[in-house]
Design a protein around this motif. Structure first.
Motif, mmCIF file in Angstrom:
data_model
loop_
_atom_site.group_PDB
_atom_site.id
_atom_site.type_symbol
_atom_site.label_atom_id
_atom_site.label_comp_id
_atom_site.label_asym_id
_atom_site.label_seq_id
_atom_site.Cartn_x
_atom_site.Cartn_y
_atom_site.Cartn_z
ATOM 1 N N MET A 182 0.837 -1.205 0.000
ATOM 2 C CA MET A 182 0.000 0.000 0.000
ATOM 3 C C MET A 182 0.871 1.255 0.000
ATOM 4 S SD MET A 182 -3.042 1.036 2.665
ATOM 5 C CE MET A 182 -3.830 -0.555 2.396
ATOM 6 N N ARG A 183 1.924 1.227 0.802
ATOM 7 C CA ARG A 183 2.828 2.385 0.859
ATOM 8 C C ARG A 183 3.614 2.546 -0.435
ATOM 9 N NH1 ARG A 183 4.040 0.197 6.009
ATOM 10 N NH2 ARG A 183 6.062 -0.524 5.199
ATOM 11 N N ARG A 184 4.145 1.457 -0.939
ATOM 12 C CA ARG A 184 5.015 1.514 -2.107
ATOM 13 C C ARG A 184 4.271 1.926 -3.373
ATOM 14 N NH1 ARG A 184 10.825 0.555 -2.181
ATOM 15 N NH2 ARG A 184 11.268 0.275 0.026
ATOM 16 N N THR A 185 2.994 1.610 -3.457
ATOM 17 C CA THR A 185 2.238 1.894 -4.683
ATOM 18 C C THR A 185 1.602 3.286 -4.689
ATOM 19 O OG1 THR A 185 0.313 0.765 -3.720
ATOM 20 C CG2 THR A 185 1.729 -0.528 -5.177
ATOM 21 N N GLN A 186 1.845 4.071 -3.669
ATOM 22 C CA GLN A 186 1.323 5.433 -3.669
ATOM 23 C C GLN A 186 1.925 6.212 -4.835
ATOM 24 O OE1 GLN A 186 1.903 7.237 0.169
ATOM 25 N NE2 GLN A 186 0.467 5.866 1.196
ATOM 26 N N GLY A 187 1.093 6.844 -5.616
ATOM 27 C CA GLY A 187 1.539 7.596 -6.785
ATOM 28 C C GLY A 187 1.629 6.770 -8.049
ATOM 29 N N CYS A 188 1.356 5.463 -7.952
ATOM 30 C CA CYS A 188 1.414 4.597 -9.127
ATOM 31 C C CYS A 188 0.081 4.617 -9.873
ATOM 32 C CB CYS A 188 1.715 3.152 -8.720
ATOM 33 S SG CYS A 188 3.323 2.920 -7.929
ATOM 34 N N THR A 189 0.144 4.636 -11.182
ATOM 35 C CA THR A 189 -1.081 4.521 -11.974
ATOM 36 C C THR A 189 -1.394 3.061 -12.279
ATOM 37 O OG1 THR A 189 0.204 4.829 -14.012
ATOM 38 C CG2 THR A 189 -0.770 6.790 -13.010
ATOM 39 N N THR A 190 -0.361 2.270 -12.589
ATOM 40 C CA THR A 190 -0.510 0.839 -12.826
ATOM 41 C C THR A 190 0.681 0.120 -12.202
ATOM 42 O OG1 THR A 190 -1.580 1.267 -14.953
ATOM 43 C CG2 THR A 190 -0.813 -0.974 -14.563
ATOM 44 N N THR A 191 0.410 -0.951 -11.443
ATOM 45 C CA THR A 191 1.486 -1.722 -10.822
ATOM 46 C C THR A 191 1.416 -3.163 -11.280
ATOM 47 O OG1 THR A 191 1.470 -0.295 -8.856
ATOM 48 C CG2 THR A 191 2.545 -2.451 -8.651
ATOM 49 N N TYR A 192 2.484 -3.602 -11.938
ATOM 50 C CA TYR A 192 2.609 -4.988 -12.392
ATOM 51 C C TYR A 192 3.383 -5.783 -11.343
ATOM 52 C CZ TYR A 192 1.314 -3.100 -16.969
ATOM 53 O OH TYR A 192 0.653 -2.467 -18.003
ATOM 54 N N VAL A 193 2.862 -6.961 -10.991
ATOM 55 C CA VAL A 193 3.484 -7.783 -9.959
ATOM 56 C C VAL A 193 3.804 -9.160 -10.523
ATOM 57 C CG1 VAL A 193 3.229 -8.791 -7.661
ATOM 58 C CG2 VAL A 193 2.188 -6.565 -8.163
ATOM 59 N N VAL A 194 4.986 -9.662 -10.198
ATOM 60 C CA VAL A 194 5.338 -11.063 -10.446
ATOM 61 C C VAL A 194 5.802 -11.630 -9.113
ATOM 62 C CG1 VAL A 194 6.747 -12.707 -11.724
ATOM 63 C CG2 VAL A 194 6.033 -10.570 -12.822
ATOM 64 N N VAL A 195 5.103 -12.658 -8.629
ATOM 65 C CA VAL A 195 5.409 -13.260 -7.335
ATOM 66 C C VAL A 195 5.655 -14.746 -7.538
ATOM 67 C CG1 VAL A 195 2.920 -13.465 -6.865
ATOM 68 C CG2 VAL A 195 4.541 -13.660 -4.988
ATOM 69 N N GLY A 196 6.672 -15.287 -6.881
ATOM 70 C CA GLY A 196 7.024 -16.665 -7.176
ATOM 71 C C GLY A 196 7.582 -17.434 -5.999
ATOM 72 N N ALA A 197 7.942 -18.692 -6.274
ATOM 73 C CA ALA A 197 8.455 -19.601 -5.252
ATOM 74 C C ALA A 197 9.617 -20.393 -5.826
ATOM 75 C CB ALA A 197 7.349 -20.546 -4.790
ATOM 76 N N VAL A 198 10.692 -20.502 -5.051
ATOM 77 C CA VAL A 198 11.863 -21.281 -5.454
ATOM 78 C C VAL A 198 11.699 -22.695 -4.900
ATOM 79 C CG1 VAL A 198 14.373 -21.482 -5.325
ATOM 80 C CG2 VAL A 198 13.300 -19.209 -5.369
ATOM 81 N N PRO A 199 11.760 -23.718 -5.738
ATOM 82 C CA PRO A 199 11.596 -25.083 -5.235
ATOM 83 C C PRO A 199 12.622 -25.423 -4.162
ATOM 84 C CG PRO A 199 11.529 -25.052 -7.633
ATOM 85 C CD PRO A 199 11.954 -23.679 -7.198
ATOM 86 N N GLY A 200 12.184 -26.256 -3.210
ATOM 87 C CA GLY A 200 13.077 -26.684 -2.142
ATOM 88 C C GLY A 200 13.363 -28.170 -2.219
ATOM 89 N N ASN A 201 13.975 -28.700 -1.172
ATOM 90 C CA ASN A 201 14.340 -30.113 -1.132
ATOM 91 C C ASN A 201 13.328 -30.969 -0.388
ATOM 92 O OD1 ASN A 201 16.809 -29.671 -2.514
ATOM 93 N ND2 ASN A 201 17.748 -28.962 -0.609
ATOM 94 N N ASN A 202 12.315 -30.346 0.203
ATOM 95 C CA ASN A 202 11.328 -31.078 0.994
ATOM 96 C C ASN A 202 9.976 -31.093 0.298
ATOM 97 O OD1 ASN A 202 13.143 -31.550 3.224
ATOM 98 N ND2 ASN A 202 12.902 -29.375 3.733
ATOM 99 N N TYR A 203 9.182 -32.101 0.658
ATOM 100 C CA TYR A 203 7.870 -32.291 0.055
ATOM 101 C C TYR A 203 6.826 -32.580 1.128
ATOM 102 C CZ TYR A 203 9.837 -32.549 -4.662
ATOM 103 O OH TYR A 203 10.456 -32.251 -5.852
ATOM 104 N N ILE A 204 5.570 -32.308 0.799
ATOM 105 C CA ILE A 204 4.442 -32.722 1.628
ATOM 106 C C ILE A 204 3.647 -33.772 0.852
ATOM 107 C CG2 ILE A 204 4.322 -30.464 2.753
ATOM 108 C CD1 ILE A 204 1.723 -29.977 1.054
ATOM 109 N N ALA A 205 2.618 -34.298 1.489
ATOM 110 C CA ALA A 205 1.699 -35.238 0.824
ATOM 111 C C ALA A 205 2.444 -36.439 0.236
ATOM 112 C CB ALA A 205 0.875 -34.522 -0.243
ATOM 113 N N LYS A 206 3.318 -37.036 1.069
ATOM 114 C CA LYS A 206 4.054 -38.241 0.664
ATOM 115 C C LYS A 206 4.859 -38.026 -0.608
ATOM 116 C CE LYS A 206 0.691 -41.322 2.859
ATOM 117 N NZ LYS A 206 -0.263 -42.449 2.675
#
Length: 273
Positions: A182-206
């Motif tokens: 909310m703070r960072r986007t003040q004054g922005c007309t359009t904000t493009y976001v890319v959000v992601g996850a880096v695979p790890g060595n552990n797993y769930i669900a067997k």
């Protein structure tokens, strides 16, 4: 007859299309219609244009083998309102001959010739996220960054979900999503976001669903036709801490973590410093 029955019962409202490229199908979620480069692509990728009520709301690069999203890209348009409760899956991950509908597991099993085993081979399902300890279903593209109920509903696809440390999800990461953005986007007309996850060595669900080692987010905001600003964050998925970075710093960190080519998340017109 089956198709008519399904159509008449309004099961085709939510669509999530598996496509050959974002540039040709849903480029509007990327600044200057430029997705991240191939340095993040997994061995078995799926490009999904997430659509609900015949409208696209975001794009997801999905890792079919690890059954988690690599990243989701969207426009930051926060709004108030109720939080959806219905979780959806993506039939087309089983094959392009299946419906383009992002749909509930129950609907697919009841109205189509699909078994639980078929569905779970192609993606994460609700059973994978049951009885978790210290983890919960973490949105990459958060529902709170969308303006209305339809757009928030589209984010409740399991193709947009990772096993996330519950303290991080409800703590420092939530603070970034709600307060810092909310703070960072003040004054922005359009904000493009890319959000992601880096695979790890552990797993769930067997061993079915990967637990990411890191979660990251980046933004490129247009202030006017000639000015843009950027920022980024990264968090280890076992600590309740978020580190604020420049876009260039995040790209360097991801380049090291993936160990491939140089990572580029946005078009070069987005400043790296």
């Amino acid at each position: 007859l089956l198709l008519l029955l399904v159509s008449s019962s309004c099961l085709w409202l939510a669509r999530g299309e598996v496509v050959t490229s974002f540039e040709s199908s849903c480029p509007q979620f990327f600044f200057r219609e430029t997705p991240p480069n191939e340095a993040l692509e997994p061995e078995n990728p799926a490009w999904i244009c997430q659509r609900y009520n015949n409208q696209y709301y975001f794009a997801t690069l999905y890792d079919r083998s690890r059954r988690i999203p690599v990243y989701s890209a969207y426009l930051y348009q926060p709004g108030s309102g109720t939080r959806p409760k219905t979780w959806l899956v993506e039939p087309q991950l089983m094959g392009l001959s299946y419906p383009k509908t992002m749909e509930k597991e129950y609907t697919l099993l009841k109205h189509f010739n699909i078994t639980s085993e078929q569905l779970s081979k192609s993606q994460a399902v609700l059973l994978d996220y049951k009885n978790l300890t210290g983890l919960n279903r973490g949105h990459l593209n958060p529902s709170g960054h969308h303006a209305d109920f339809s757009s928030r509903s589209a984010t409740f696809s399991l193709t947009n979900i990772i096993p996330q440390n519950e303290k991080l999800n409800g703590g420092a990461w939530n603070n970034y999503e709600q307060q810092t953005m909310m703070r960072r986007t003040q004054g922005c007309t359009t904000t493009y976001v890319v959000v992601g996850a880096v695979p790890g060595n552990n797993y769930i669900a067997k061993g079915r669903v990967n637990k990411p080692s890191y979660i990251w987010s980046s933004a490129c905001c247009e202030v006017d036709d000639n000015h843009r600003k950027t920022w980024a964050v990264i968090a280890e998925n076992d600590k309740n801490e978020v580190q604020l970075l420049t876009l260039g710093e995040l790209e360097e960190v991801l380049t090291q973590l993936y160990g491939r080519d140089q990572v580029s998340l946005f078009d070069s017109a987005c400043p790296r410093e």
